[in-house]
Design an enzyme around this catalytic site. Structure first.
Site, PDB file in Angstrom:
ATOM      1  N   PHE A 173       0.848  -1.188   0.000  1.00 26.96           N
ATOM      2  CA  PHE A 173       0.000   0.000   0.000  1.00 26.96           C
ATOM      3  C   PHE A 173       0.892   1.250   0.000  1.00 26.96           C
ATOM      4  O   PHE A 173       2.064   1.189   0.385  1.00 26.96           O
ATOM      5  CB  PHE A 173      -0.920  -0.029   1.235  1.00 26.96           C
ATOM      6  CG  PHE A 173      -1.852   1.145   1.304  1.00 26.96           C
ATOM      7  CD1 PHE A 173      -2.782   1.361   0.306  1.00 26.96           C
ATOM      8  CD2 PHE A 173      -1.789   2.033   2.371  1.00 26.96           C
ATOM      9  CE1 PHE A 173      -3.630   2.474   0.362  1.00 26.96           C
ATOM     10  CE2 PHE A 173      -2.633   3.135   2.432  1.00 26.96           C
ATOM     11  CZ  PHE A 173      -3.560   3.356   1.422  1.00 26.96           C
ATOM     12  N   ASN A 175       1.386   3.727   1.821  1.00 28.06           N
ATOM     13  CA  ASN A 175       2.076   4.241   3.015  1.00 28.06           C
ATOM     14  C   ASN A 175       3.085   3.252   3.589  1.00 28.06           C
ATOM     15  O   ASN A 175       3.681   3.525   4.627  1.00 28.06           O
ATOM     16  CB  ASN A 175       1.061   4.664   4.093  1.00 28.06           C
ATOM     17  CG  ASN A 175       0.354   3.489   4.755  1.00 28.06           C
ATOM     18  OD1 ASN A 175       0.617   2.326   4.432  1.00 28.06           O
ATOM     19  ND2 ASN A 175      -0.547   3.777   5.672  1.00 28.06           N
ATOM     20  N   LYS A 176       3.322   2.137   2.935  1.00 28.12           N
ATOM     21  CA  LYS A 176       4.237   1.133   3.501  1.00 28.12           C
ATOM     22  C   LYS A 176       5.693   1.426   3.094  1.00 28.12           C
ATOM     23  O   LYS A 176       5.953   2.342   2.324  1.00 28.12           O
ATOM     24  CB  LYS A 176       3.801  -0.269   3.082  1.00 28.12           C
ATOM     25  CG  LYS A 176       2.370  -0.615   3.533  1.00 28.12           C
ATOM     26  CD  LYS A 176       2.207  -0.622   5.049  1.00 28.12           C
ATOM     27  CE  LYS A 176       0.756  -0.492   5.483  1.00 28.12           C
ATOM     28  NZ  LYS A 176       0.012  -1.695   5.665  1.00 28.12           N
ATOM     29  N   ILE A 177       6.629   0.643   3.617  1.00 26.98           N
ATOM     30  CA  ILE A 177       8.052   0.942   3.408  1.00 26.98           C
ATOM     31  C   ILE A 177       8.398   0.928   1.920  1.00 26.98           C
ATOM     32  O   ILE A 177       9.137   1.775   1.432  1.00 26.98           O
ATOM     33  CB  ILE A 177       8.935  -0.034   4.211  1.00 26.98           C
ATOM     34  CG1 ILE A 177       8.732   0.203   5.710  1.00 26.98           C
ATOM     35  CG2 ILE A 177      10.413   0.113   3.823  1.00 26.98           C
ATOM     36  CD1 ILE A 177       9.438  -0.795   6.619  1.00 26.98           C
TER      37      ILE A 177
END
Ligand SMILES: *Cc1c(COP(=O)(O)O)cnc(C)c1O
Length: 352
Positions: A173, A175-177
């Site tokens: 997604f 907003n993930k790393i």
């Protein structure tokens, strides 16, 4: 409301655009073409795991993992109280029941409390590496061995932590790393499980095009366009993690010695910089006025409407969910940006 300092912002300044352009030019807009496999190979190799199976989301990855392990109605899966609801939902989607275990002071599942929740129906444990802190996998793997349970790691917030369970599941997604906008991937060393994951992801089609589907499966495929972005991100994962490490140190330095702020244990990989504070609501409102977005900690699963536990057990997870928050954490955040954020937090408490 848009913030000058959002909690997260994808860093797409590698080869993302170049690779996406290639998919469009070649007409690889579905899951056809080499990018999905290139991404799967690259991410599996990065983690030194034999097989990667990419899919449409982290939630899809968890659902596929449980189904590939044969988990379904009548089964129980141990899930932490302190997680994002998708961990529990994946269990519910399969028809199995999530059984919640409270968290320890590092926000991860309290491994001392797992065994008391194991019943004859328990089939698996789902440790979640919350905010990039690795769970005590040695203990979890020992318990799993002793009770013959499978282990599905929810690594949605933990790209860069090497998996040791039967299947590890990642979210991509925005907003993930690392991200593909939307997306997910399962990693496993077991070729048979990898085959099952791919089969279930692709509607359990048979190779003879007979349209006979022996299992209830899913369309959880990833598109080549998503895989193109994800591949470019994996190529830079070490660099992204190093930048995040610096961000963690700078926040630690900037926030130490504020009596109202409690720093959290260090992270194995930084996803979101988390902390605990006094007067959380006032602080968040103040920071929002300064253009700084914050996000509150997860709510315990047994406080969620869908899983409400009428016994209302006393939980460590509840304490954290009442005073925890996380700060803007993304690779484009500069040292000056961070100093502004920590300076405003300090100013808020100084003014009290
Ligand atoms: C983000 C996240 C998920 C879900 O991933 P999606 O790609 O949004 O479906 C699952 N578990 C945890 C712990 C997450 O942070």
């Amino acid at each position: 409301m848009s913030f000058k300092y959002p909690v997260s912002r994808p860093g797409l300044d590698g080869r993302e655009l170049e690779y996406v352009t290639e998919t469009i030019k070649e007409g690889w807009i579905s899951s056809q073409g080499p990018f999905v496999q290139r991404f799967e190979r690259a991410f599996a190799d990065y983690n030194r795991i034999a097989h990667g199976v990419a899919c449409s989301s982290g939630t899809a990855a968890l659902t596929l993992a449980l189904r590939a392990l044969g988990i379904g109605p009548g089964d129980e899966v141990i899930v932490p109280e302190f997680t994002m609801v998708a961990s529990a939902w994946a269990v519910t989607y399969t028809g199995a029941t999530p059984v919640f275990v409270d968290c320890a002071d590092d926000l991860n599942i309290d491994v001392r409390r797992i065994e008391e929740k194991i019943t004859p129906r328990t089939k698996a444990i789902m440790p979640v590496h919350v905010y990039g802190r690795r769970c005590d996998m040695d203990t979890i793997m020992d318990i799993a061995f002793q009770y013959n349970l499978r282990v599905v790691e929810d690594s949605a917030e933990a790209h860069g932590i090497r998996p040791v369970g039967d299947i590890a599941c990642y979210s991509l997604f925005a907003n993930k790393i690392i991200t593909a906008g939307e997306g997910g991937i399962c990693l496993t060393d077991d070729a048979r499980l990898a085959g099952q994951l791919a089969h279930l992801r692709g509607m359990a089609f048979t190779t003879d095009h007979s349209f006979v589907h022996k299992k209830l499966a899913y369309n959880f495929r990833m598109t080549a366009m998503q895989a193109a972005v994800a591949l470019a991100q994996v190529e830079r994962l070490d660099e992204l993690l190093a930048t995040r490490r610096e961000i963690e140190h700078r926040y630690d330095q900037g926030l130490k010695n504020i009596p109202e702020v409690t720093l959290m244990p260090s992270r194995d990989v930084l996803w979101m910089y988390d902390l605990r504070v006094q007067r959380r609501a006032e602080l968040c409102a103040f920071l929002a006025g300064e253009g700084i977005e914050t996000r509150l900690f997860f709510k315990p699963m047994s406080r969620q409407p869908g899983y409400l536990d009428p016994r209302w057990p006393s939980l460590n997870a509840s304490r954290f969910s009442e005073d925890g928050l996380y700060l803007p954490t993304y690779t484009a955040l500069t040292a000056a940006d961070q100093d502004f954020v920590t300076g405003r937090i300090r100013a808020f408490y100084d003014a009290l």
